[in-house]
Design an enzyme around this catalytic site. Structure first.
Site, PDB file in Angstrom:
ATOM      1  N   GLN A  49      -9.374 -48.807  45.339  1.00 18.14           N
ATOM      2  CA  GLN A  49      -9.274 -49.911  46.324  1.00 18.14           C
ATOM      3  C   GLN A  49     -10.462 -50.955  45.831  1.00 18.14           C
ATOM      4  O   GLN A  49     -11.461 -50.759  46.046  1.00 18.14           O
ATOM      5  CB  GLN A  49      -9.417 -49.414  47.630  1.00 18.14           C
ATOM      6  CG  GLN A  49      -9.443 -50.650  48.780  1.00 18.14           C
ATOM      7  CD  GLN A  49     -10.015 -50.133  50.011  1.00 18.14           C
ATOM      8  OE1 GLN A  49     -10.937 -49.507  49.971  1.00 18.14           O
ATOM      9  NE2 GLN A  49      -9.720 -50.786  51.111  1.00 18.14           N
TER      10      GLN A  49
ATOM     11  N   SER B 139     -13.950 -54.629  48.849  1.00 16.45           N
ATOM     12  CA  SER B 139     -15.417 -55.200  49.366  1.00 16.45           C
ATOM     13  C   SER B 139     -16.178 -55.897  47.976  1.00 16.45           C
ATOM     14  O   SER B 139     -15.761 -55.507  46.750  1.00 16.45           O
ATOM     15  CB  SER B 139     -16.368 -54.076  49.477  1.00 16.45           C
ATOM     16  OG  SER B 139     -15.931 -53.101  50.884  1.00 16.45           O
TER      17      SER B 139
ATOM     18  N   SER C 282     -14.706 -46.201  45.186  1.00 21.51           N
ATOM     19  CA  SER C 282     -14.364 -44.658  44.734  1.00 21.51           C
ATOM     20  C   SER C 282     -13.512 -44.678  43.870  1.00 21.51           C
ATOM     21  O   SER C 282     -12.414 -45.391  43.715  1.00 21.51           O
ATOM     22  CB  SER C 282     -14.146 -44.053  46.074  1.00 21.51           C
ATOM     23  OG  SER C 282     -14.788 -44.223  47.127  1.00 21.51           O
TER      24      SER C 282
ATOM     25  N   GLU D 293      -6.404 -46.603  56.626  1.00 19.64           N
ATOM     26  CA  GLU D 293      -7.584 -46.000  56.430  1.00 19.64           C
ATOM     27  C   GLU D 293      -8.345 -45.427  57.840  1.00 19.64           C
ATOM     28  O   GLU D 293      -8.765 -44.428  57.785  1.00 19.64           O
ATOM     29  CB  GLU D 293      -8.499 -47.128  55.796  1.00 19.64           C
ATOM     30  CG  GLU D 293      -9.943 -46.367  55.388  1.00 19.64           C
ATOM     31  CD  GLU D 293     -10.655 -47.353  54.868  1.00 19.64           C
ATOM     32  OE1 GLU D 293     -10.698 -48.624  55.335  1.00 19.64           O
ATOM     33  OE2 GLU D 293     -11.825 -47.146  53.996  1.00 19.64           O
TER      34      GLU D 293
ATOM     35  N   GLU E 219     -21.223 -51.228  63.780  1.00 15.79           N
ATOM     36  CA  GLU E 219     -21.268 -52.317  64.596  1.00 15.79           C
ATOM     37  C   GLU E 219     -20.158 -53.042  64.622  1.00 15.79           C
ATOM     38  O   GLU E 219     -19.731 -53.694  65.734  1.00 15.79           O
ATOM     39  CB  GLU E 219     -22.370 -53.357  63.833  1.00 15.79           C
ATOM     40  CG  GLU E 219     -24.017 -52.932  64.172  1.00 15.79           C
ATOM     41  CD  GLU E 219     -24.279 -51.897  63.237  1.00 15.79           C
ATOM     42  OE1 GLU E 219     -23.599 -51.378  62.175  1.00 15.79           O
ATOM     43  OE2 GLU E 219     -25.249 -50.695  63.635  1.00 15.79           O
TER      44      GLU E 219
END
Lengths: 399, 372
Positions: A118, A121, A153, A236, A369
């Site tokens: 994936q 990010s 990953s 996810e 958060e």
């Protein structure tokens, strides 16, 4: 009730499993051949459509099928090794891919012949994923991609990636993204291990330099990448914290084992902290059961939003406590050498590793958060923070 | 333990709605505040409606003994709602503690059955004469002694709901060892110390050669007391959950409407994150409380684990919720006129009820093979 629900009860599925087992004896059939036969019989993921490994059957019947195959000693597709493909790429391809893409990609994805990763990010886009900067530019027959992705990953073993790119820098960030399927084996893709605080490298950095993507591998409309990514991310979060655990499953079991094995290390203060965390782990294990009971009667509760947050908090405290219990042994670590584990195991290796690895639990898959913001805003209905970025063109955002 | 039903059934949901309607109507904060400083800290009219008309006093009592034939699951649900309103009714003392102790006696005996019927129907209110802070694993109480003539003498401090009781169920030690006795409140001297918890006041009860009816002897009395205290601890978790839920809901609503620095204070992440954490704590507390109520209802072998876990966890959750409620309300939360203090006082007093959380954790550690 739909036709499919009528035709596929548990008994019908068991009969279908028996047919596959009769035609392909697991003891003598090649593993991959067996998995392909299972896929073609619609028993890979029964809720998928006919012809794509499924039977349009209710999703909860999958456990019946899995149990039957496991009882017969049939090979599985090693789901932990291909979790990103199964949990994130597949549902997105199913929802947004062309018929041709689905036919080409889903079977080898499910059998594990082709591994997926994936590419979401980036160094400059973590919690604020919509700020991502990897550029995809139109070429005559497709797209040319340049940029850097991180925390990937399986990138070093993957044939394919799901990728979100910036295609229009001149509109506000959520509107200028496009989602693709990328061939990871091409020259424009460079994968470098990303070493973590544990010493090993589960993850990778991925550098894309003039990587090429045919337009046929676009998922969703140009500019609709954010909406497509939401499908991936929702799947996810369903995957994390959704599994049934026995009592003392996971981190709490490891620490309890240490406590039982090492009576000479016990103190009243450590015991109170341990039992307190044991109770918390058990309370959230029961909360998970409760969540599944709610889902089973068609009343999904908001508890799901909190399960990953609770898991991370409890796991971190348990792992930290274990090192204190271990006293002098906490001064040692098994080894720091750079390794490339194929599977991620939060509770693997020694207590020092568990402590360090657990630090990632509150960051990966949505930081604690961000999860607290989600709970506060979507569950409790509290107002959001004032936003300064919503109506600004992506290229004009401060960075 | 895999068969535990952690949800609320349709019947339970209906029961909740009935109790909540009644409490919304009759137990709103302003009248509650006025009541706590009056001569009548208990709302006996409300109690009688709850006990007699809704049948709440006899929920877990078998039908042949005049009850509803339901279970601790339904009792727990009523406690959730009572906790949400910090209702000043003697439900815990009468319908939970005294009734549980009586049901563990020989209900074939006329004295026991008669008393169970009275409590279950709400025509009489009971209290278990032990300090509220007594933990189930404590030694059999020695504060009261039974004389050879069957009269009782001694003083029991800090009895929950003692001031509302018509009859006391009293553990006492006599010539034959431990026994459980019934004493009419008129035969006892009941005084009301200043109670930290304003909505569930305690009473000190003195028996000076009081006439008593023996309900159980040494074979059943210790188990009856232990069982009642264990059930009390497990079900109090649901009251603590309900209390915590009120504190969370009230605080969330307040922070949505309170403006400072030109925006609702509920939009500040520092406050939102605290409330998100509290919400999550309640998710765990609800699972723990439901598990305790369900295992107690089924007599599951895991019930002692469930009780120790639920009481240690939910007691802390209730206190945390009440403290956050005060803090996040700011100045108004510190005033007498705002009801938040009633919840804090109930939460803190309930934390030591049936043993403080650390003691339940010690018990839990023994039960799950985490030895000290």
């Amino acid at each position: 009730m739909t036709t499919s629900e009528k035709s596929f009860d548990a008994e019908a599925l068991r009969a279908r499993v028996a047919d596959v087992l009769a035609a392909h004896d697991p003891a003598t059939t090649d593993r991959l051949a067996f998995l392909r036969a299972r896929f073609d019989a619609g028993l890979a993921w029964v809720h998928f459509p006919v012809g794509l490994g499924g039977l349009d059957a209710p999703r909860e019947l999958q456990s019946v099928v899995d149990a039957e195959f496991a009882a017969a000693g049939a090979p599985d597709n090693n789901p932990r090794r291909i979790g990103i493909g199964l949990g994130m790429a597949a549902p997105t391809i199913l929802k947004f891919g062309s018929e041709e893409l689905k036919q080409r990609l889903l079977r080898p994805l499910w059998t594990g012949e082709e591994v997926w990763c994936q590419l979401f990010s980036e160094p400059g886009a973590g919690s604020d994923l919509a700020a991502l900067a990897t550029r995809a530019v139109r070429d005559e027959d497709g797209w040319i991609v340049n940029g850097q992705k991180v925390w990937t990953s399986s990138a070093h073993t993957a044939q394919w990636a799901i990728l979100v790119t910036r295609t229009d820098p001149d509109v506000p960030k959520h509107r200028g993204m496009t989602y693709f399927v990328l061939d990871m084996t091409q020259p424009g893709v460079e994968v470098r291990p990303l070493r973590q605080i544990t010493g090993e490298a589960e993850f990778n950095e991925v550098f894309l330099t003039d990587a090429r993507i045919p337009d046929a591998q676009r998922l969703g409309e140009v500019g609709a990448g954010w909406q497509v990514a939401q499908t991936t991310l929702m799947n996810e979060r369903v995957a994390i914290g959704g599994n049934a655990q026995p009592r003392e499953g996971g981190m709490v079991g490891k620490v309890a084992e240490t406590w039982r094995d090492r009576p000479e290390l016990r103190t009243p203060e450590l015991r109170d902290r341990l039992v307190k965390l044991w109770a918390e782990a058990e309370a959230f294990r029961l909360a998970g059961s409760r969540l599944r009971q709610q889902l089973a009667v068609g009343q999904p509760g908001p508890e799901g939003s909190g399960m990953k947050l609770a898991f991370a908090t409890v796991a971190q405290q348990l792992a930290a406590l274990e090192l204190e219990i271990l006293d002098e042994d906490a001064l040692r670590y098994d080894e720091w050498s750079m390794r490339r584990p194929e599977l991620v195991d939060f509770t693997g290796r020694d207590a020092g590793y568990r402590y360090l690895r657990s630090k990632g639990n509150s960051i990966e898959g949505g930081t604690s958060e961000v999860l607290r913001n989600i709970i506060a805003e979507r569950v409790l209905g509290l107002p959001s923070e004032p936003r300064t970025d919503k109506d600004v063109a992506w290229k004009d955002l401060p960075r | 333990m895999t068969t535990a039903d952690l949800l609320y059934s349709d019947v339970e949901t209906d029961l909740r709605a009935s109790v909540r309607d009644l409490l919304n109507d009759r137990c709103e904060p302003a009248s509650l505040l006025a009541r706590v400083e009056s001569d009548e800290p208990y709302d006996l009219e409300l109690w009688h409606t709850l006990a007699r008309e809704l049948g709440a006093a006899g929920l877990a009592v078998p039908e042949e003994l005049g009850g509803q034939g339901a279970s601790t699951r339904e009792v727990a649900l009523v406690l959730e709602e009572l906790g949400r309103s910090v209702a000043p009714v003697p439900f815990l003392g009468s319908a939970v503690l005294a009734t549980s102790a009586l049901l563990a006696c020989d209900t074939a005996s006329a004295e026991v059955a008669d008393l169970v019927r009275k409590l279950a129907s709400g025509t009489s209110t009971g209290a278990l004469a032990v300090p509220l802070s007594t933990m189930a694993d404590a030694e059999f109480p020695t504060a009261v002694t039974a004389a050879a003539d069957g009269t009782l003498s001694g003083t029991v401090r800090s009895v929950a709901d003692g001031a509302a009781a018509d009859v006391f169920v009293v553990p006492a030690t006599g010539p034959d060892g431990p026994g459980l006795y019934a004493v009419e409140a008129t035969a006892a001297e009941v005084s009301a110390p200043v109670s930290f918890d304003l909505t569930r006041p305690i009473a000190d009860v003195t028996f000076g050669g009081a006439a008593a009816t023996r309900l159980a002897g040494s074979d059943r009395a210790p188990g009856a007391v232990t069982g009642a205290l264990s059930t009390g601890a497990g079900l109090l978790a649901s009251e603590q959950l309900g209390l915590a839920q009120w504190c969370l809901d009230e605080t969330v609503e307040y922070l949505k409407g309170r403006y400072q620095f030109g925006r609702p204070v509920g939009s500040f992440q520092a406050l939102k994150h605290r409330l998100a954490d509290l919400w999550l704590e309640l998710v765990g507390a609800r699972a723990a409380a439901r598990y305790a109520a369900d295992t107690l209802a089924r007599g599951d072998a895991d019930a002692p684990v469930a009780v120790a876990m639920a009481q240690s966890y939910c007691a802390e959750t209730a206190v945390h919720a009440a403290e956050e409620c005060i803090q996040l309300h700011g100045g108004i939360g510190m005033t007498w006129e705002h009801p938040a203090h009633l919840y804090l006082k109930r939460a803190k007093a309930s934390q030591v009820a049936f043993g403080a959380p650390g003691r339940h954790r010690a018990a839990l550690g023994d039960l799950v093979d985490l030895p000290g």
